[in-house]
Design an enzyme around this catalytic site. Structure first.
Site, mmCIF file in Angstrom:
data_model
loop_
_atom_site.group_PDB
_atom_site.id
_atom_site.type_symbol
_atom_site.label_atom_id
_atom_site.label_comp_id
_atom_site.label_asym_id
_atom_site.label_seq_id
_atom_site.Cartn_x
_atom_site.Cartn_y
_atom_site.Cartn_z
ATOM 1 N N TYR A 105 0.831 -1.200 0.000
ATOM 2 C CA TYR A 105 0.000 0.000 0.000
ATOM 3 C C TYR A 105 0.869 1.256 0.000
ATOM 4 O O TYR A 105 0.518 2.264 -0.628
ATOM 5 C CB TYR A 105 -0.940 -0.011 1.203
ATOM 6 C CG TYR A 105 -1.865 -1.208 1.208
ATOM 7 C CD1 TYR A 105 -2.786 -1.400 0.178
ATOM 8 C CD2 TYR A 105 -1.815 -2.160 2.224
ATOM 9 C CE1 TYR A 105 -3.622 -2.500 0.167
ATOM 10 C CE2 TYR A 105 -2.654 -3.263 2.220
ATOM 11 C CZ TYR A 105 -3.549 -3.428 1.187
ATOM 12 O OH TYR A 105 -4.369 -4.528 1.171
ATOM 13 N N GLU A 192 -4.887 -13.929 0.688
ATOM 14 C CA GLU A 192 -5.816 -13.964 1.813
ATOM 15 C C GLU A 192 -6.808 -15.117 1.674
ATOM 16 O O GLU A 192 -7.271 -15.668 2.667
ATOM 17 C CB GLU A 192 -6.582 -12.637 1.928
ATOM 18 C CG GLU A 192 -5.726 -11.388 2.092
ATOM 19 C CD GLU A 192 -4.899 -11.351 3.363
ATOM 20 O OE1 GLU A 192 -4.785 -12.384 4.046
ATOM 21 O OE2 GLU A 192 -4.359 -10.271 3.682
#
Length: 325
Positions: A105, A192
């Site tokens: 990010y 994930e």
């Protein structure tokens, strides 16, 4: 006399074959944010409104916080209760990749935002009421919960709470915007997906060893926790998306993923929402094959996405009727 002080890990003597298959899947998927040409998205970025740019920044700030918790505390909390040495090795991989996610990010920020904007995003992230509340709820379970409770918190975080943030880049991808930013998000989602199913599977092993009374008590705790997190997530979603007019669509996406988290843990879905209720543009963003930016090392996620998506619920569910999915 036993002279063994410390046992070497032996991958040729497996107690649980799922440890090996998960290790292989995670290492096959290895990637780094530095391989994705984020600067190619600058033309798309400049065409977004100021409100859209602000929302993207806040969304990624929130995701950074959640991945920081996972990399610093979440996996560490679960490692203490590993059932096999091979599980510990898998968790080591997961912990490192959570750090890669959190760093990714910042790579996006450094490409799209000024230093002043980045400072503002992190100031908001570190003080936002709803973001800090979900961080506290989850982290306190990591600090004081039982082995099973910690696994539940991890699965709820990875399969449910991330998705209020994932909605935005997937929406833009479905509209053919910011494809390289979305490439990173899809790589993270791919990771994930495996993390959530694997930890959910390990939860089910322990859950199935409980008495019926203990199982019922555990289920009550899980649903209560999910409700608490969902109520907070509704408010967080409203804060992020009301001005864009996306709030109700994002809440549908959240409920859909909350159901997936429950199924990862072997429980029945709670909400009526299915994939058919989610904005088809966003679902298209998830399912679209992506470009392979480095053909020789196969860093792009398109080449493996299908095989990973096929592993989402059924591979690790134990004792849950297939017709509940």
């Amino acid at each position: 006399m036993n002279n063994t002080y410390y046992e070497a890990i032996n991958w040729n003597a497996l107690e649980d074959v799922i440890d090996k298959s998960t290790w292989e899947k995670l290492t096959e998927q290895f990637w780094l944010d530095t391989r994705i040409p984020l600067s190619n998205d600058l033309d798309d970025w400049r065409k977004l409104s100021d409100l859209e740019k602000k929302t993207v920044g806040l969304v990624f700030g929130g995701l950074t916080l959640l991945d920081t918790i996972q990399s610093e505390n979440g996996v560490e909390a679960i490692r203490y209760d590993a059932r096999t040495p091979h599980e510990e090795a898998v968790l080591n991989n997961i912990q490192f990749m959570e750090s890669v996610h959190a760093k990714s990010y910042s790579s996006i920020f450094s490409t799209l935002n000024t230093k002043a904007e980045i400072d503002e995003i992190f100031a908001w992230t570190n003080t936002n009421e709803y973001l800090q509340k979900k961080a506290k709820i989850v982290n306190e379970i990591y600090k004081t919960g039982t082995a099973l409770e910690k696994k539940v918190a991890s699965v709820f975080l990875e399969t449910f709470l991330f998705y209020s943030g994932f909605y935005t880049p997937l929406y833009y991808l479905g509209n053919n915007k910011l494809p390289n930013v979305a490439e990173i998000i899809k790589l993270i989602i791919r990771d994930e997906s495996v993390h959530g199913t694997y930890i959910g599977y390990k939860f089910q092993l322990g859950f199935n060893e409980l008495s019926q009374e203990e199982q019922e008590k555990m289920e009550d705790w899980m649903y209560t926790l999910l409700y608490e997190l969902y109520e907070n997530e509704e408010k967080y979603t409203e804060l992020l998306y009301d001005d864009l007019g996306w709030t109700e669509e994002v809440k549908t996406f959240l409920r859909y993923n909350a159901n997936k988290a429950l199924m990862n843990l072997g429980l029945n879905p709670l909400f009526p929402d299915t994939a058919n209720d989610v904005n088809p543009i966003v679902m298209n963003g998830i399912s679209t094959g992506t470009s392979n930016h480095d053909f020789f090392s196969q860093v792009g996620n398109g080449y493996l996405l299908g095989s990973v998506e096929a592993m989402k619920e059924d591979d690790y569910l134990i004792g849950v009727p297939k017709d509940t999915h």
